[in-house]
Design an enzyme around this catalytic site. Sequence first.
Site, PDB file in Angstrom:
ATOM      1  CE  LYS A  14      -3.551  -4.799  -6.070  1.00  0.00           C
ATOM      2  NZ  LYS A  14      -3.465  -3.455  -5.476  1.00  0.00           N
ATOM      3  NE  ARG A  35       2.818  -8.029  -2.191  1.00  0.00           N
ATOM      4  CZ  ARG A  35       2.196  -6.976  -2.737  1.00  0.00           C
ATOM      5  NH1 ARG A  35       1.383  -6.232  -2.002  1.00  0.00           N
ATOM      6  NH2 ARG A  35       2.396  -6.661  -4.010  1.00  0.00           N
ATOM      7  CB  SER A  65       2.221  -2.398  -6.489  1.00  0.00           C
ATOM      8  OG  SER A  65       0.839  -2.605  -6.630  1.00  0.00           O
ATOM      9  CG  ASP A  75      -3.906  -1.869  -2.570  1.00  0.00           C
ATOM     10  OD1 ASP A  75      -3.032  -1.234  -3.203  1.00  0.00           O
ATOM     11  OD2 ASP A  75      -4.363  -2.945  -2.962  1.00  0.00           O
ATOM     12  CG  HIS A 114      -3.936   0.682  -7.250  1.00  0.00           C
ATOM     13  ND1 HIS A 114      -2.723   0.633  -7.898  1.00  0.00           N
ATOM     14  CD2 HIS A 114      -3.779  -0.063  -6.131  1.00  0.00           C
ATOM     15  CE1 HIS A 114      -1.880  -0.111  -7.212  1.00  0.00           C
ATOM     16  NE2 HIS A 114      -2.495  -0.532  -6.131  1.00  0.00           N
ATOM     17  CE1 TYR A 166       3.508 -14.706  -2.874  1.00  0.00           C
ATOM     18  CE2 TYR A 166       2.631 -12.809  -4.033  1.00  0.00           C
ATOM     19  CZ  TYR A 166       3.469 -13.341  -3.077  1.00  0.00           C
ATOM     20  OH  TYR A 166       4.272 -12.520  -2.322  1.00  0.00           O
ATOM     21  NE  ARG A 207      -0.041  -6.555 -10.328  1.00  0.00           N
ATOM     22  CZ  ARG A 207       0.613  -5.558  -9.726  1.00  0.00           C
ATOM     23  NH1 ARG A 207       0.533  -5.423  -8.411  1.00  0.00           N
ATOM     24  NH2 ARG A 207       1.337  -4.698 -10.414  1.00  0.00           N
ATOM     25  CB  CYS A 267       5.681   3.440  -5.610  1.00  0.00           C
ATOM     26  SG  CYS A 267       6.460   2.725  -7.059  1.00  0.00           S
TER      27      CYS A 267
END
Length: 641
Positions: free
Chosen positions: A254, A413, A296, A321, A274, A245, A106, A298
Amino acid sequence: MTLLDRPRTTAPHRTPDARPEAPTGAATPSSAPALLEAERPADVVAFVERIARLTTPDQIHWVDGSTRERHALLQQLVAAGTLTQLNPDIRPYSFLARSDERDVARVEERTFICSEREEDAGPTNNWMAPEQMRAELEPLFTGSMRGRTLYVVPFAMGPIGSTMTRYGVQLTDSPYVVVSMGTMTRMGSAALAQIARGASWVPAVHSVGAPLESGQQDVPWPCNETKYIAHFPQEREIWSYGSAYGGNAILAKKAFALRIASAMARDEGWLAEHMLLIKVTSPAGKVYHMAAAFPSACGKTNLAMLTPTTPGWTVETIGDDIAWLHIGKDGRLRAINPEAGFFGVAPGTGLSTNRTAVDTLWGNTIFTNVALREDGDVWWEGLTDTPPARLIDWRGEEWTPDSGRPAAHPNSRFTVAAHQAPSIADTWDDPEGVVIDAIIFGGRRRALAPLVVEARDWDHGVFMGATISSEQTAAAEGTVGQLRRDPFAMLPFAGYNMADYFAHWLDFGKRLRRSARVPRVFQVNWFRKNADGKFLWPGFGENGRVIEWMVARLESEACVDETPLGGIPRPGELNVAGLDLPEEDLAELFHMDTDELEAEADDVERFFATFGDKLPAELRHQLSHLRSRIRAKRETESTTA
């Protein structure tokens, strides 16, 4: 008025079913036939024509979401060198992408909220005035799709037919983005048909920023060093430039589902969060649903696909998510997963940590920036305990265990359809949503934050969410390991002033209290370490023991001991039977050092000060209550010393 300005005379943005994967592993067909050109919504056509005049693509393709279309796009990407098809005998109809090394995460520093007033964006967002941002974007987008195809991507966020679902149309010059959107959303003719029937929609424009001159050779991963992700919350509009990306380019994720949707949710009276969603079933067969917010990388996916070790308990996946939460007709808090796929972090996902996720990736998956094995399959750190002897790493270079560098990028990913997960719940795409019984906040803290703690009430739970902090991960820009406040795990994703966001949560709680039972709120921390740096809690499947205790609290079958941070399990009430967990480690999981608590309160006060007078008074009161409890704890310790 420029071509970036949406004409005020156009119709306002009028605010599919789960589809089984095709036997070949290709994309699923759209649940509605492609609309004839004359049937396309006039406002969408006008939007496409306006952007085409600005970006000058060679051609325009209206995406229908069919199997045939996806297959053609994937083969086009293979021919371009963007994708490498994996060994079909090992990983059927799956592909590996390697991004440009400058395009791997990001781009938070280049992400902007373009509200009319700077104060409406708040101190946690980058702000630019809408007219200034449009002036900067117009020369970048002018001719940006030259030599490329403009893809028109209609999509639904949520099950088609649900009152909670919202729609969008993304224009992009990246076929990689199109196939990713086909996994992550209900994309294609079914969504466009809903818009044609009057559903509101959010416009999104994306370009990799790499126009091609006649005869110019393309590169496998086109992108641009200049990057922008601009959100216009008043106009409900998104513009992204320069990156191909992840969430930088898959704008349904997002950008729409959190930044724009959070502003929509504030105005319309719901929550865009989120959060993962899970269905928990007890040995007695009673069902509970929980929403959980984690920064993210975690452990969100691990919890979303948890396999409890305790007999008789099951956890099923609703979403991994993002969750959209509404007060239902029955007055209870209900949630949907607006996405149709998983865009998960690969490193750390392995047979010993999350077998369910690994089993989900058996085929029909696009991997990005992982390593390639000699047998044509993929590998990343954590997939297996022992790495292969030889690999091609995420940069395309030869790699061995002695190379001294990761084989996969830390933010590599996988993109896979949600319905492919063995853990997926049968209610995961219920248009009515699922009733939420508990909300969980989590982070990654080496000390202080206990294994689990329960909020005293909704407002205290909002305080917990507002003060969550976590060690920085590779999913975002920044120094890995550095501690940062990440309220509600929404720091990079709230589309308006975070102080107003806190106020919206507090107001939402008042509405819940008037209508029905308010969910309990908990905070967890799987990552506490001892003085030697060893994790105190085994984590992974054993986290089901914490879920088990939460359910006992929901059923009033367990009690808590009060601490300055909230209620923790009384001794003997957290099920640790069969664990090799020394008593001193169990005690340390819940130990709160008074000096550390005071330092934490000071840090929270500094964080709250960044919001000035806009911070809700209730959060100041909660901080004051925390300080009072810390003082009481210190006095008790002094008395017993």
